[in-house]
Design an enzyme around this catalytic site. Structure first.
Site, PDB file in Angstrom:
ATOM      1  CB  CYS A  28      -0.808   0.070   1.254  1.00  0.00           C
ATOM      2  SG  CYS A  28      -1.878   1.371   1.579  1.00  0.00           S
ATOM      3  CB  CYS A 140      -3.274   4.454  -4.741  1.00  0.00           C
ATOM      4  SG  CYS A 140      -4.456   3.638  -4.274  1.00  0.00           S
TER       5      CYS A 140
END
Length: 226
Positions: A28, A140
């Site tokens: 992440c 992302c």
């Protein structure tokens, strides 16, 4: 907020260690940029995605004009920009928080001709187009799914940096150097653990990994008890 992200990162790290892993990867971008220091005392190697995507972007750019498309928490951390300027002090960095892009991806509105995705990306990427970037970091996990739409908006002359790919290549080298790389002879078992509804997570897996066709298990866990 920042403290919540750090709390979840610590819980996730403890959970993974309970499964005797040989390495932990923070896939992440938000965790990597906000909470990477939570891994300083881990007994196994820890890999984040910011530094590897930054190095790939600096190597790819010709003009020194680099864009970063990420979550607001990642942008606010300043991690990408700081590391880019450390490696390339003459760089021009243009950032955008793609807040609406995560739900767009999870809704599956990712086709190259999807009007909602196109118009949303046009709004987010306009400052980068105006600045003439030649490289864009997709900061992302969800954003590489929109690559075809992003290319349509930016044009083919802009290099897209997929932080997952850049990090995977770095991980392979690390495991080779420590003679820890699986040689492929062992049959792999895929396990996914989710802290929320497993059906929603399964849909997200198929969106992000492209109709994931390997056998895998999804188990819901109460991360608060870890």
């Amino acid at each position: 907020g920042r403290n919540t992200i750090r709390k979840y990162a610590l819980q996730d790290e403890r959970f993974l260690l309970s499964h005797d892993v040989k390495m932990i990867v923070a896939a992440c971008g938000t965790v990597s940029s906000v909470a990477a220091d939570t891994a300083e005392c881990l007994p196994v190697p820890f890999v984040e995605v910011v530094s590897h995507s930054v190095r790939a972007a600096v190597q790819a750019t010709k003009s020194g004009k680099i864009g970063i498309l990420a979550t607001s928490a990642t942008i606010n951390s300043g991690a990408h920009k700081k590391q880019i300027l450390e490696l390339l002090p003459t760089a021009t960095v243009i950032e955008a928080s793609g807040t609406l892009l995560v739900p767009i991806v999870e809704e599956g509105w990712t086709a190259e001709d999807d009007k909602i995705a196109i118009e949303t990306l046009k709004r987010y990427l306009k400052p980068m187009i105006d600045a003439g970037i030649d490289t864009l970091i997709l900061g992302c996990t969800h954003f590489p799914v929109l690559s075809s739409v992003i290319r349509k908006v930016l044009g083919d002359s802009v290099t897209l940096i997929n932080m997952g790919e850049a990090t995977a290549k770095a991980i392979e080298k690390m495991l080779e150097q420590t003679d820890s790389l699986n040689d492929g002879t062992d049959s792999a078992e895929y396990k996914f653990y989710a802290s929320d509804k497993t059906e929603a997570f399964k849909n997200t897996v198929n969106i992000l990994l492209g109709s994931y066709n390997k056998d895998f298990q999804i188990e819901q866990v109460d991360i608060e008890k870890v």
